[in-house]
Design a protein around this motif. Structure first.
Motif, PDB file in Angstrom:
ATOM      1  N   MET A   1       0.842  -1.171   0.000  1.00  0.00           N
ATOM      2  CA  MET A   1       0.000   0.000   0.000  1.00  0.00           C
ATOM      3  C   MET A   1       0.884   1.229   0.000  1.00  0.00           C
ATOM      4  O   MET A   1       1.963   1.215   0.539  1.00  0.00           O
ATOM      5  CB  MET A   1      -0.918  -0.027   1.225  1.00  0.00           C
ATOM      6  CG  MET A   1      -1.999   0.993   1.174  1.00  0.00           C
ATOM      7  SD  MET A   1      -3.400   0.651   2.288  1.00  0.00           S
ATOM      8  CE  MET A   1      -2.646   0.407   3.846  1.00  0.00           C
ATOM      9  N   SER A   6      -4.979   6.095   2.932  1.00  0.00           N
ATOM     10  CA  SER A   6      -6.054   5.540   2.111  1.00  0.00           C
ATOM     11  C   SER A   6      -5.472   4.688   0.988  1.00  0.00           C
ATOM     12  O   SER A   6      -4.327   4.841   0.591  1.00  0.00           O
ATOM     13  CB  SER A   6      -6.923   6.655   1.530  1.00  0.00           C
ATOM     14  OG  SER A   6      -6.163   7.489   0.687  1.00  0.00           O
ATOM     15  N   ILE A   7      -6.303   3.761   0.506  1.00  0.00           N
ATOM     16  CA  ILE A   7      -5.921   2.905  -0.601  1.00  0.00           C
ATOM     17  C   ILE A   7      -6.280   3.628  -1.893  1.00  0.00           C
ATOM     18  O   ILE A   7      -7.441   3.989  -2.101  1.00  0.00           O
ATOM     19  CB  ILE A   7      -6.656   1.553  -0.509  1.00  0.00           C
ATOM     20  CG1 ILE A   7      -6.213   0.811   0.756  1.00  0.00           C
ATOM     21  CG2 ILE A   7      -6.395   0.713  -1.759  1.00  0.00           C
ATOM     22  CD1 ILE A   7      -6.996  -0.462   1.028  1.00  0.00           C
ATOM     23  N   GLU A  29     -17.803   2.684   3.066  1.00  0.00           N
ATOM     24  CA  GLU A  29     -16.819   2.072   3.957  1.00  0.00           C
ATOM     25  C   GLU A  29     -16.116   3.092   4.854  1.00  0.00           C
ATOM     26  O   GLU A  29     -14.999   2.859   5.279  1.00  0.00           O
ATOM     27  CB  GLU A  29     -15.776   1.313   3.142  1.00  0.00           C
ATOM     28  CG  GLU A  29     -16.293   0.026   2.586  1.00  0.00           C
ATOM     29  CD  GLU A  29     -16.672  -0.955   3.679  1.00  0.00           C
ATOM     30  OE1 GLU A  29     -15.852  -1.227   4.568  1.00  0.00           O
ATOM     31  OE2 GLU A  29     -17.809  -1.441   3.640  1.00  0.00           O
ATOM     32  N   GLY A  32     -11.000   5.512   3.692  1.00  0.00           N
ATOM     33  CA  GLY A  32     -10.024   4.477   3.464  1.00  0.00           C
ATOM     34  C   GLY A  32      -9.717   4.223   2.002  1.00  0.00           C
ATOM     35  O   GLY A  32      -8.784   3.511   1.675  1.00  0.00           O
ATOM     36  N   ARG A 122      -9.101  -4.663   0.261  1.00  0.00           N
ATOM     37  CA  ARG A 122      -8.228  -4.638   1.442  1.00  0.00           C
ATOM     38  C   ARG A 122      -7.398  -5.919   1.554  1.00  0.00           C
ATOM     39  O   ARG A 122      -6.216  -5.871   1.895  1.00  0.00           O
ATOM     40  CB  ARG A 122      -9.071  -4.422   2.693  1.00  0.00           C
ATOM     41  CG  ARG A 122      -9.536  -2.996   2.843  1.00  0.00           C
ATOM     42  CD  ARG A 122     -10.141  -2.749   4.218  1.00  0.00           C
ATOM     43  NE  ARG A 122     -10.513  -1.363   4.352  1.00  0.00           N
ATOM     44  CZ  ARG A 122     -11.751  -0.896   4.210  1.00  0.00           C
ATOM     45  NH1 ARG A 122     -12.747  -1.711   3.938  1.00  0.00           N
ATOM     46  NH2 ARG A 122     -12.002   0.389   4.340  1.00  0.00           N
ATOM     47  N   GLN A 123      -8.015  -7.060   1.283  1.00  0.00           N
ATOM     48  CA  GLN A 123      -7.283  -8.327   1.365  1.00  0.00           C
ATOM     49  C   GLN A 123      -6.171  -8.405   0.323  1.00  0.00           C
ATOM     50  O   GLN A 123      -5.066  -8.847   0.627  1.00  0.00           O
ATOM     51  CB  GLN A 123      -8.249  -9.510   1.193  1.00  0.00           C
ATOM     52  CG  GLN A 123      -9.159  -9.709   2.381  1.00  0.00           C
ATOM     53  CD  GLN A 123     -10.206 -10.777   2.145  1.00  0.00           C
ATOM     54  OE1 GLN A 123     -10.583 -11.081   1.020  1.00  0.00           O
ATOM     55  NE2 GLN A 123     -10.702 -11.357   3.230  1.00  0.00           N
ATOM     56  N   LYS A 126      -3.376  -5.953   1.314  1.00  0.00           N
ATOM     57  CA  LYS A 126      -2.651  -6.485   2.472  1.00  0.00           C
ATOM     58  C   LYS A 126      -1.734  -7.639   2.055  1.00  0.00           C
ATOM     59  O   LYS A 126      -0.575  -7.702   2.467  1.00  0.00           O
ATOM     60  CB  LYS A 126      -3.639  -6.958   3.532  1.00  0.00           C
ATOM     61  CG  LYS A 126      -2.983  -7.482   4.781  1.00  0.00           C
ATOM     62  CD  LYS A 126      -4.016  -7.904   5.812  1.00  0.00           C
ATOM     63  CE  LYS A 126      -3.348  -8.486   7.043  1.00  0.00           C
ATOM     64  NZ  LYS A 126      -4.346  -8.913   8.036  1.00  0.00           N
TER      65      LYS A 126
END
Length: 137
Positions: A1, A6-7, A29, A32, A122-123, A126
């Protein structure tokens, strides 16, 4: 990231309705996500060449620029950026070809899975960060 909290997501779409669903899902959400929208090949490629993203979300079927073309463009420009291709059908042939061309972390998903998109993003981000840390060791 990226270093920001934030992504950063580059979204490429052809259908305003699908983009609205994606945007609404991600905005629910509580932050983020930073969304950058491209609605044609030229804008998409310009953003890809000028900015850094954590993930790309793209519509599979764009006129003259399909999901596999998007995957190739991202892997040429920003090879470590995961790509999520959203399709209405998700043919087996397309999925197999995509997996053969793309590294782990790339994903084909259908429109009916849009509700899961925030968690999926997010997964993937990550997992990429963990993989990057392992490579640095």
């Amino acid at each position: 990231m990226s270093r920001q909290s934030s992504i950063r997501i580059l979204c490429l779409h052809r259908n305003a309705h699908d983009w609205a669903l994606i945007r609404q899902t991600l905005e629910q959400e509580a932050g983020g996500f930073e969304l950058i929208e491209a609605d044609d090949r030229g804008v998409f490629l310009r953003y890809l060449n000028e900015q850094v993203f954590d993930v790309v979300v793209a519509d599979f079927n764009l006129l003259g620029f399909e999901g596999l073309d998007v995957l190739r463009a991202v892997k040429t420009t920003q090879p470590n950026v995961p790509v999520i291709v959203v399709t209405e059908t998700g043919s087996e042939e397309m999925i197999v070809q995509s997996l053969q061309e793309g590294p782990e972390g790339d994903l084909i998903t259908t429109v009916r899975h849009i509700a899961d998109l925030p968690l999926t993003i997010r997964q993937i981000v990550k997992a990429k960060a963990q993989s990057d840390r392992l490579r640095e060791m």
